[in-house]
Design a protein around this motif. Sequence first.
Motif, PDB file in Angstrom:
ATOM      1  N   LEU A   1       0.841  -1.215   0.000  1.00 22.64           N
ATOM      2  CA  LEU A   1       0.000   0.000   0.000  1.00 22.64           C
ATOM      3  C   LEU A   1       0.869   1.256   0.000  1.00 22.64           C
ATOM      4  O   LEU A   1       0.528   2.280  -0.606  1.00 22.64           O
ATOM      5  CB  LEU A   1      -0.916   0.028   1.231  1.00 22.64           C
ATOM      6  CG  LEU A   1      -2.066  -0.977   1.290  1.00 22.64           C
ATOM      7  CD1 LEU A   1      -2.815  -0.842   2.623  1.00 22.64           C
ATOM      8  CD2 LEU A   1      -3.035  -0.789   0.137  1.00 22.64           C
ATOM      9  N   LYS A   2       1.996   1.164   0.694  1.00 20.25           N
ATOM     10  CA  LYS A   2       2.864   2.343   0.821  1.00 20.25           C
ATOM     11  C   LYS A   2       3.858   2.494  -0.337  1.00 20.25           C
ATOM     12  O   LYS A   2       4.523   3.516  -0.459  1.00 20.25           O
ATOM     13  CB  LYS A   2       3.657   2.267   2.142  1.00 20.25           C
ATOM     14  CG  LYS A   2       2.805   2.406   3.384  1.00 20.25           C
ATOM     15  CD  LYS A   2       2.175   3.779   3.527  1.00 20.25           C
ATOM     16  CE  LYS A   2       3.197   4.845   3.897  1.00 20.25           C
ATOM     17  NZ  LYS A   2       2.580   6.193   3.900  1.00 20.25           N
ATOM     18  N   ASP A   3       3.963   1.456  -1.155  1.00 16.54           N
ATOM     19  CA  ASP A   3       4.938   1.473  -2.252  1.00 16.54           C
ATOM     20  C   ASP A   3       4.349   2.248  -3.442  1.00 16.54           C
ATOM     21  O   ASP A   3       3.367   1.811  -4.045  1.00 16.54           O
ATOM     22  CB  ASP A   3       5.261   0.025  -2.653  1.00 16.54           C
ATOM     23  CG  ASP A   3       6.133  -0.063  -3.894  1.00 16.54           C
ATOM     24  OD1 ASP A   3       6.540   0.986  -4.446  1.00 16.54           O
ATOM     25  OD2 ASP A   3       6.391  -1.206  -4.333  1.00 16.54           O
ATOM     26  N   GLU A   4       4.946   3.350  -3.792  1.00 16.89           N
ATOM     27  CA  GLU A   4       4.344   4.188  -4.850  1.00 16.89           C
ATOM     28  C   GLU A   4       4.356   3.508  -6.224  1.00 16.89           C
ATOM     29  O   GLU A   4       3.666   3.957  -7.143  1.00 16.89           O
ATOM     30  CB  GLU A   4       5.036   5.551  -4.930  1.00 16.89           C
ATOM     31  CG  GLU A   4       6.498   5.463  -5.302  1.00 16.89           C
ATOM     32  CD  GLU A   4       7.169   6.825  -5.416  1.00 16.89           C
ATOM     33  OE1 GLU A   4       8.150   6.930  -6.165  1.00 16.89           O
ATOM     34  OE2 GLU A   4       6.698   7.774  -4.741  1.00 16.89           O
ATOM     35  N   ASN A   5       5.078   2.407  -6.329  1.00 19.61           N
ATOM     36  CA  ASN A   5       5.073   1.659  -7.593  1.00 19.61           C
ATOM     37  C   ASN A   5       4.128   0.469  -7.559  1.00 19.61           C
ATOM     38  O   ASN A   5       4.160  -0.373  -8.461  1.00 19.61           O
ATOM     39  CB  ASN A   5       6.482   1.172  -7.923  1.00 19.61           C
ATOM     40  CG  ASN A   5       7.314   2.305  -8.473  1.00 19.61           C
ATOM     41  OD1 ASN A   5       6.872   3.010  -9.375  1.00 19.61           O
ATOM     42  ND2 ASN A   5       8.488   2.510  -7.907  1.00 19.61           N
ATOM     43  N   CYS A   6       3.304   0.403  -6.509  1.00 10.55           N
ATOM     44  CA  CYS A   6       2.350  -0.707  -6.429  1.00 10.55           C
ATOM     45  C   CYS A   6       0.938  -0.211  -6.766  1.00 10.55           C
ATOM     46  O   CYS A   6       0.482   0.801  -6.235  1.00 10.55           O
ATOM     47  CB  CYS A   6       2.370  -1.312  -5.027  1.00 10.55           C
ATOM     48  SG  CYS A   6       1.128  -2.592  -4.858  1.00 10.55           S
ATOM     49  N   TYR A   7       0.261  -0.955  -7.619  1.00 11.19           N
ATOM     50  CA  TYR A   7      -1.090  -0.599  -8.075  1.00 11.19           C
ATOM     51  C   TYR A   7      -2.057  -1.670  -7.584  1.00 11.19           C
ATOM     52  O   TYR A   7      -1.738  -2.863  -7.649  1.00 11.19           O
ATOM     53  CB  TYR A   7      -1.113  -0.453  -9.601  1.00 11.19           C
ATOM     54  CG  TYR A   7      -0.273   0.734 -10.030  1.00 11.19           C
ATOM     55  CD1 TYR A   7      -0.861   1.960 -10.321  1.00 11.19           C
ATOM     56  CD2 TYR A   7       1.126   0.649 -10.053  1.00 11.19           C
ATOM     57  CE1 TYR A   7      -0.092   3.057 -10.645  1.00 11.19           C
ATOM     58  CE2 TYR A   7       1.905   1.746 -10.384  1.00 11.19           C
ATOM     59  CZ  TYR A   7       1.285   2.951 -10.676  1.00 11.19           C
ATOM     60  OH  TYR A   7       2.047   4.048 -10.990  1.00 11.19           O
ATOM     61  N   ILE A   8      -3.222  -1.220  -7.106  1.00 15.04           N
ATOM     62  CA  ILE A   8      -4.142  -2.134  -6.425  1.00 15.04           C
ATOM     63  C   ILE A   8      -5.411  -2.308  -7.254  1.00 15.04           C
ATOM     64  O   ILE A   8      -5.986  -1.328  -7.738  1.00 15.04           O
ATOM     65  CB  ILE A   8      -4.463  -1.564  -5.022  1.00 15.04           C
ATOM     66  CG1 ILE A   8      -3.146  -1.419  -4.242  1.00 15.04           C
ATOM     67  CG2 ILE A   8      -5.430  -2.455  -4.261  1.00 15.04           C
ATOM     68  CD1 ILE A   8      -2.980  -0.110  -3.569  1.00 15.04           C
ATOM     69  N   TYR A   9      -5.837  -3.567  -7.390  1.00 19.03           N
ATOM     70  CA  TYR A   9      -7.004  -3.879  -8.230  1.00 19.03           C
ATOM     71  C   TYR A   9      -7.966  -4.774  -7.461  1.00 19.03           C
ATOM     72  O   TYR A   9      -7.560  -5.792  -6.906  1.00 19.03           O
ATOM     73  CB  TYR A   9      -6.552  -4.600  -9.515  1.00 19.03           C
ATOM     74  CG  TYR A   9      -5.603  -3.754 -10.331  1.00 19.03           C
ATOM     75  CD1 TYR A   9      -6.072  -2.914 -11.320  1.00 19.03           C
ATOM     76  CD2 TYR A   9      -4.232  -3.774 -10.051  1.00 19.03           C
ATOM     77  CE1 TYR A   9      -5.204  -2.101 -12.035  1.00 19.03           C
ATOM     78  CE2 TYR A   9      -3.356  -2.961 -10.756  1.00 19.03           C
ATOM     79  CZ  TYR A   9      -3.848  -2.124 -11.743  1.00 19.03           C
ATOM     80  OH  TYR A   9      -2.990  -1.322 -12.428  1.00 19.03           O
ATOM     81  N   LEU A  10      -9.248  -4.391  -7.472  1.00 21.97           N
ATOM     82  CA  LEU A  10     -10.299  -5.205  -6.860  1.00 21.97           C
ATOM     83  C   LEU A  10     -11.305  -5.541  -7.942  1.00 21.97           C
ATOM     84  O   LEU A  10     -11.799  -4.632  -8.632  1.00 21.97           O
ATOM     85  CB  LEU A  10     -11.060  -4.372  -5.825  1.00 21.97           C
ATOM     86  CG  LEU A  10     -10.746  -4.535  -4.360  1.00 21.97           C
ATOM     87  CD1 LEU A  10      -9.474  -3.779  -4.046  1.00 21.97           C
ATOM     88  CD2 LEU A  10     -11.888  -3.961  -3.547  1.00 21.97           C
ATOM     89  N   CYS A  11     -11.660  -6.803  -8.065  1.00 18.25           N
ATOM     90  CA  CYS A  11     -12.661  -7.148  -9.075  1.00 18.25           C
ATOM     91  C   CYS A  11     -13.460  -8.364  -8.624  1.00 18.25           C
ATOM     92  O   CYS A  11     -12.910  -9.325  -8.091  1.00 18.25           O
ATOM     93  CB  CYS A  11     -11.975  -7.423 -10.413  1.00 18.25           C
ATOM     94  SG  CYS A  11     -13.132  -7.597 -11.780  1.00 18.25           S
ATOM     95  N   GLY A  12     -14.761  -8.298  -8.849  1.00 16.76           N
ATOM     96  CA  GLY A  12     -15.624  -9.434  -8.528  1.00 16.76           C
ATOM     97  C   GLY A  12     -16.862  -8.983  -7.789  1.00 16.76           C
ATOM     98  O   GLY A  12     -17.482  -7.982  -8.166  1.00 16.76           O
TER      99      GLY A  12
END
Length: 403
Positions: free
Chosen positions: A351-362
């Motif tokens: 969450l804190k890593d600016e190069n991490c992207y978060i995806y929620l689906c379903g």
Amino acid sequence: MTELVRQHLIDPEICIRCNTCEETCPIDAISHDARNYVVNFEICNWCNDCIGPCPTGAIDNYRNVARDRAYSLAEQLTWDTLPAPVSAQETAAGETPAEVSRLTEIAQAGQGGPATPPWSAAHPYINLFSPQQPTFATVSGNHRITAHDAASDIRHIVLDFSSIAFPVLEGQSIGIIPPGTDESGRAHTMRLYSVASPRDGERPGYNNLSLTVKRVTEDHEGRPVRGLCSNYLCDLTKGDRVQVCGPYGTSFLMPNHPGSSLLMICTGTGSAPMRAMTERRRRRLARDEGGRLMLFFGARAAGELPYFGNLTKLPRELIDINLAFSRVPDQPKQYVQDKIRERHEDVFRMLKDENCYIYLCGLKGMERGVDEAFRDICRSHGEDWQTLLPQLKAHSRYHVETY
Ligand code: FAD
Ligand code: A2P
């Protein structure tokens, strides 16, 4: 004096009636009938929550109108196209030029705009084929990807586009128009399905893509129904031709820069875009671009989990897989949010890593539980989720597609 305002409107020509905007609107300003989706001028406060999730951009429209002459819901429900824009001069007829200029400035003030994709995402093509002018694809494969004794029948369906250009990116959806007409003789409305294959196709070198489709046999309340489009798709056989529109989706896209990570959370067919993104990364694994993939995937049991076999064969250096099963006899019920909590150290780091992207689906219901898990994890690490979430959204790092 005429008061000039922006009226939020939905373009009926582009709208695919997927209900996403109505579900997203926090103040119930959006409604629909059998023909159109419409925005209530009296209620809409331009919060823009509906703009990002809309897969076509139909929601991202407005007209400058005089406040006392805003388009009524009854008018909007009759439209086949948006009315032509009226200039501020015409709308504010009778005002002084200075007043017209001031009103125009107010009316055109920035409204926030739609949600944006990760900065390094490739440019998506959208709306190449409309429901009015769809294209055709041919089924080149359809096989069940849940266990034969599983309650849910989920299918991996491959569509071949032959020589038709239909470029898609991981995270985009396509529209399928089931054949036939409804009771009033109108063509059925299209349904959206996430693309489950990466941009170079289910099979690289072939102009095809895949979908992950669940046969809907009961509604969200558990009552028996026969979902029109999902049953049509699940029953297709090799060689059948299907009417396709799209592609759709401009923000639920993956980053492409080296070192970028993906935190993916899904249930059921929400795995489709995650499969596409994972497969994209798997095919490029030899390039060693860094970045990590972490997946939280919820299903009733292993047999109900689409792509279970394939998932377990993925290289561990590619992806960190966390499965949550809710209905395994003699085991406690687990949801994705429970697994997220178990992995709080790694999740917080991502969450804190600016190069991490978060995806929620379903499943739509999952959103709340995941939100609460993130809130608790942040609190236990001395961070405030309510502060972090808007930052993630502002940096195009948080993407949700639930249905
Ligand atoms: P309908 O005939 O439209 O509906 C029959 C009844 O079932 C209605 O009461 C309806 O409320 C209820 N219902 C509708 N959908 C569901 C559901 N999913 N579960 C339980 N009850 C339901 N579906 C996939 O299978 N795979 C995907 O990858 C996928 N991606 C989507 C992406 C987006 C952006 C959106 C908005 C939806 C996506 N869907 C996906 C859902 C899909 O568009 C259809 O809504 C779904 O297949 C049901 O359509 P139907 O014609 O079979 O059912
Ligand atoms: P459940 O056993 O309670 O239905 P489905 O098979 O209906 O597509 O659901 C996929 C998984 O998502 C199932 O394990 C289901 O559990 C789970 N699920 C249901 N509601 C939620 C929720 N609110 N949050 C997270 N997962 C959920």
